[in-house]
Write a protein that holds these residues in place. Structure first.
Motif, PDB file in Angstrom:
ATOM      1  N   ARG A 135       0.868  -1.179   0.000  1.00 28.42           N
ATOM      2  CA  ARG A 135       0.000   0.000   0.000  1.00 28.42           C
ATOM      3  C   ARG A 135       0.900   1.223   0.000  1.00 28.42           C
ATOM      4  O   ARG A 135       1.998   1.213   0.553  1.00 28.42           O
ATOM      5  CB  ARG A 135      -0.884  -0.028   1.253  1.00 28.42           C
ATOM      6  N   HIS A 136       0.465   2.281  -0.658  1.00 29.13           N
ATOM      7  CA  HIS A 136       1.234   3.524  -0.766  1.00 29.13           C
ATOM      8  C   HIS A 136       2.637   3.245  -1.310  1.00 29.13           C
ATOM      9  O   HIS A 136       3.650   3.629  -0.724  1.00 29.13           O
ATOM     10  CB  HIS A 136       1.303   4.246   0.592  1.00 29.13           C
ATOM     11  N   ILE A 137       2.676   2.550  -2.436  1.00 36.33           N
ATOM     12  CA  ILE A 137       3.947   2.210  -3.074  1.00 36.33           C
ATOM     13  C   ILE A 137       4.476   3.441  -3.802  1.00 36.33           C
ATOM     14  O   ILE A 137       3.776   4.041  -4.626  1.00 36.33           O
ATOM     15  CB  ILE A 137       3.763   1.042  -4.052  1.00 36.33           C
ATOM     16  N   ALA A 138       5.694   3.833  -3.501  1.00 33.21           N
ATOM     17  CA  ALA A 138       6.296   4.987  -4.161  1.00 33.21           C
ATOM     18  C   ALA A 138       6.563   4.673  -5.630  1.00 33.21           C
ATOM     19  O   ALA A 138       6.944   3.551  -5.969  1.00 33.21           O
ATOM     20  CB  ALA A 138       7.596   5.366  -3.458  1.00 33.21           C
ATOM     21  N   LYS A 139       6.373   5.670  -6.466  1.00 33.94           N
ATOM     22  CA  LYS A 139       6.578   5.462  -7.904  1.00 33.94           C
ATOM     23  C   LYS A 139       7.983   4.954  -8.192  1.00 33.94           C
ATOM     24  O   LYS A 139       8.172   4.060  -9.024  1.00 33.94           O
ATOM     25  CB  LYS A 139       6.301   6.759  -8.667  1.00 33.94           C
ATOM     26  N   SER A 221       3.584   4.466 -12.609  1.00 35.25           N
ATOM     27  CA  SER A 221       2.553   5.404 -12.138  1.00 35.25           C
ATOM     28  C   SER A 221       1.279   4.655 -11.763  1.00 35.25           C
ATOM     29  O   SER A 221       0.646   4.948 -10.735  1.00 35.25           O
ATOM     30  CB  SER A 221       2.245   6.442 -13.211  1.00 35.25           C
ATOM     31  N   SER A 224       1.695   2.831  -8.401  1.00 36.28           N
ATOM     32  CA  SER A 224       1.726   3.774  -7.294  1.00 36.28           C
ATOM     33  C   SER A 224       0.356   4.384  -7.033  1.00 36.28           C
ATOM     34  O   SER A 224      -0.105   4.452  -5.885  1.00 36.28           O
ATOM     35  CB  SER A 224       2.751   4.881  -7.599  1.00 36.28           C
ATOM     36  N   ILE A 225      -0.334   4.799  -8.099  1.00 39.75           N
ATOM     37  CA  ILE A 225      -1.634   5.453  -7.938  1.00 39.75           C
ATOM     38  C   ILE A 225      -2.671   4.468  -7.399  1.00 39.75           C
ATOM     39  O   ILE A 225      -3.439   4.797  -6.488  1.00 39.75           O
ATOM     40  CB  ILE A 225      -2.092   6.064  -9.276  1.00 39.75           C
ATOM     41  N   SER A 227      -2.191   1.865  -5.636  1.00 39.02           N
ATOM     42  CA  SER A 227      -1.885   1.488  -4.246  1.00 39.02           C
ATOM     43  C   SER A 227      -2.192   2.587  -3.248  1.00 39.02           C
ATOM     44  O   SER A 227      -2.176   2.348  -2.036  1.00 39.02           O
ATOM     45  CB  SER A 227      -0.417   1.070  -4.126  1.00 39.02           C
ATOM     46  N   GLU A 228      -2.493   3.802  -3.727  1.00 40.71           N
ATOM     47  CA  GLU A 228      -2.953   4.840  -2.802  1.00 40.71           C
ATOM     48  C   GLU A 228      -4.289   4.453  -2.169  1.00 40.71           C
ATOM     49  O   GLU A 228      -4.577   4.815  -1.031  1.00 40.71           O
ATOM     50  CB  GLU A 228      -3.121   6.168  -3.549  1.00 40.71           C
ATOM     51  N   ALA A 229      -5.090   3.690  -2.936  1.00 36.60           N
ATOM     52  CA  ALA A 229      -6.436   3.341  -2.475  1.00 36.60           C
ATOM     53  C   ALA A 229      -6.573   1.875  -2.097  1.00 36.60           C
ATOM     54  O   ALA A 229      -7.323   1.530  -1.196  1.00 36.60           O
ATOM     55  CB  ALA A 229      -7.454   3.680  -3.563  1.00 36.60           C
ATOM     56  N   THR A 231      -4.875  -2.029  -1.373  1.00 35.53           N
ATOM     57  CA  THR A 231      -3.720  -2.849  -1.037  1.00 35.53           C
ATOM     58  C   THR A 231      -3.491  -3.852  -2.159  1.00 35.53           C
ATOM     59  O   THR A 231      -4.334  -4.706  -2.429  1.00 35.53           O
ATOM     60  CB  THR A 231      -3.935  -3.596   0.284  1.00 35.53           C
TER      61      THR A 231
END
Length: 282
Positions: A135-139, A221, A224-225, A227-229, A231
């Motif tokens: 979750r919240h994986i950096a680009k 991208s 990353s995007i 995984s913002e929402a 898991t």
């Protein structure tokens, strides 16, 4: 490496493609290996057998038959967005597929029997298979989460896709999501599959052709995007979008019918081939 899933003695099996041959590894599935965090290359080295089978004799299975999630991306090539009469969105257009819609290389893609459908449309795409989630994986870290890539044909029943503002039904008819034949590990391809030619052919004629550099949202991208929402999990599949040339946008429309042959080729990954068949009715 190129992993191939196939049916053997009425059970799923896994192998490594070596030219026209597939070297048998055993009966563990890619889903299981990815879920357990097994290094695919190491697994192949330690489980390679002496048995090989001609790829022409295989009954292929989708690389993963029951991925945890199949996340599809719409409107990810600007020319396709334009032909579809949409404005280019600033955020990825996401929808889900279900595993019961999946079919393998050389299996029939099913034109549904519903009375108010004229046919079935093609959408050649690249499938991104995740080797690890989060979750919240950096680009900048996203590509390290990719196990490999495959080819996808997001067969679309357009009348049902546009019955409502949500596209889900038209994208999930049984037998319309072609996937395979190989899962090519990420180390064999350019980072993020950049710079590769993607083409779809219908009955031998090129109907879609684009370079992956034209994607509005690249692979890192998207990971990353999303995984913002959500898991993400090992084994998840992201179907990354189709270029322009779809049959529904043509005049007259070019929709697939029984007996047609649809092939999707991605440079360095391979060719996915399916014959269209009408749905059998009782």
């Amino acid at each position: 490496m190129r992993f191939v899933s196939f049916e053997r003695d009425a059970k799923p099996a896994l192998g490594i493609r070596e030219g026209d041959l597939v070297r048998v590894l055993g009966d563990e599935t890619l889903e299981s290996l990815l879920e357990r965090g097994i290094d695919l290359a190491e697994y192949a080295r330690t489980n390679s057998s002496e048995e090989t089978i001609s790829s022409s004799d295989l009954k292929f299975l989708p690389p993963l038959r029951r991925p945890p999630k199949i996340i599809c991306v719409g409107l990810n090539f600007a020319e396709h967005t334009s032909e579809s009469k949409y404005e280019q969105p600033s955020y990825p257009t996401l929808f889900f597929r279900v595993h019961t819609s999946l079919i393998a290389h050389e299996q029939p893609m099913v034109r549904p029997a519903v009375a108010d459908s004229e046919g079935l449309d093609f959408e050649g795409e690249i499938a991104v298979v995740l080797g690890k989630g989060g979750r919240h994986i950096a680009k900048e870290d996203a590509l390290s989460h990719v196990a490999g890539y495959s080819v996808f044909n997001d067969g679309s029943v357009r009348e049902y896709q546009f019955k409502t503002p949500q596209w889900t039904v038209g994208k999930n008819f049984d037998g319309t999501g072609a996937f395979g034949p190989d899962l090519v590990t990420a180390d064999e391809l350019p980072p993020g599959v950049k710079g590769l030619l993607l083409e779809t052919r219908l009955n031998g004629k090129v109907v879609q052709s684009a370079n992956t550099n034209e994607m509005v949202f690249d692979v890192e991208s998207l990971i990353s995007i999303i995984s913002e929402a959500v898991t993400l999990e090992a084994g998840d599949v992201i179907v990354s979008g189709t270029p322009s040339g779809i049959g529904w946008a043509r005049e007259p429309k070019l929709l697939m019918k029984a007996g047609d042959v649809c092939e999707v080729t991605v440079e360095k990954i391979g060719t996915l081939r399916n014959v269209i068949a009408d749905e059998a009715t009782a």
